[in-house]
Design a protein around this motif. Structure first.
Motif, short mmCIF file in Angstrom:
data_model
loop_
_atom_site.label_atom_id
_atom_site.label_comp_id
_atom_site.label_asym_id
_atom_site.label_seq_id
_atom_site.Cartn_x
_atom_site.Cartn_y
_atom_site.Cartn_z
N LYS A 50 21.95 50.10 -7.63
CA LYS A 50 20.86 50.86 -7.00
C LYS A 50 20.33 51.93 -7.93
O LYS A 50 19.12 52.18 -7.97
CB LYS A 50 21.34 51.45 -5.68
N HIS A 51 21.20 52.56 -8.70
CA HIS A 51 20.74 53.58 -9.65
C HIS A 51 19.89 52.95 -10.75
O HIS A 51 18.87 53.52 -11.15
CB HIS A 51 21.94 54.32 -10.25
N ALA A 52 20.28 51.79 -11.22
CA ALA A 52 19.48 51.09 -12.23
C ALA A 52 18.11 50.71 -11.67
O ALA A 52 17.09 50.84 -12.34
CB ALA A 52 20.21 49.86 -12.74
N ALA A 53 18.10 50.27 -10.41
CA ALA A 53 16.83 49.91 -9.76
C ALA A 53 15.95 51.14 -9.59
O ALA A 53 14.73 51.07 -9.81
CB ALA A 53 17.11 49.27 -8.41
N MET A 54 16.54 52.25 -9.22
CA MET A 54 15.76 53.49 -9.07
C MET A 54 15.19 53.94 -10.42
O MET A 54 14.05 54.39 -10.51
CB MET A 54 16.60 54.59 -8.44
N ALA A 55 15.99 53.80 -11.47
CA ALA A 55 15.51 54.17 -12.80
C ALA A 55 14.34 53.29 -13.21
O ALA A 55 13.33 53.77 -13.75
CB ALA A 55 16.64 54.06 -13.82
N ALA A 56 14.42 52.00 -12.95
CA ALA A 56 13.33 51.08 -13.28
C ALA A 56 12.08 51.43 -12.50
O ALA A 56 10.96 51.32 -13.01
CB ALA A 56 13.75 49.64 -13.01
N ALA A 57 12.26 51.86 -11.25
CA ALA A 57 11.10 52.21 -10.42
C ALA A 57 10.38 53.45 -10.93
O ALA A 57 9.21 53.65 -10.62
CB ALA A 57 11.54 52.42 -8.98
N LEU A 58 11.05 54.25 -11.73
CA LEU A 58 10.42 55.46 -12.27
C LEU A 58 9.57 55.20 -13.51
O LEU A 58 8.80 56.05 -13.93
CB LEU A 58 11.50 56.49 -12.62
N VAL A 59 9.72 54.02 -14.11
CA VAL A 59 8.93 53.68 -15.29
C VAL A 59 7.49 53.44 -14.84
O VAL A 59 7.24 52.59 -13.98
CB VAL A 59 9.50 52.44 -16.01
N PRO A 60 6.54 54.18 -15.39
CA PRO A 60 5.15 54.05 -14.93
C PRO A 60 4.54 52.68 -15.21
O PRO A 60 4.93 51.99 -16.14
CB PRO A 60 4.41 55.14 -15.71
#
Length: 57
Positions: free
Chosen positions: A36-46
């Motif tokens: 989930k943390h990796a997914a959240m990090a990916a979601a922050l990439v513009p």
């Protein structure tokens, strides 16, 4: 257009793909919190996050 602006989308795409891979491997290993943390990090990439990565489970 300078070289830095030409490579930025490629860099972001590569980052999102790497994070998606980390997410998948974490899920495979049973590390849901890390996935989930990796997914959240990916979601922050513009810009590219929505178009490159798979939906959250």
């Amino acid at each position: 257009m300078d070289a830095k602006n030409e490579t930025a989308p490629v860099d972001r795409s590569a980052l999102v793909l790497m994070l998606a891979y980390v997410e998948a491997e974490c899920r495979r290993l049973g590390a849901e919190a890390a996935a989930k943390h990796a997914a959240m990090a990916a979601a922050l990439v513009p810009e590219l996050a929505a178009s490159v990565r798979a939906p959250l489970h």
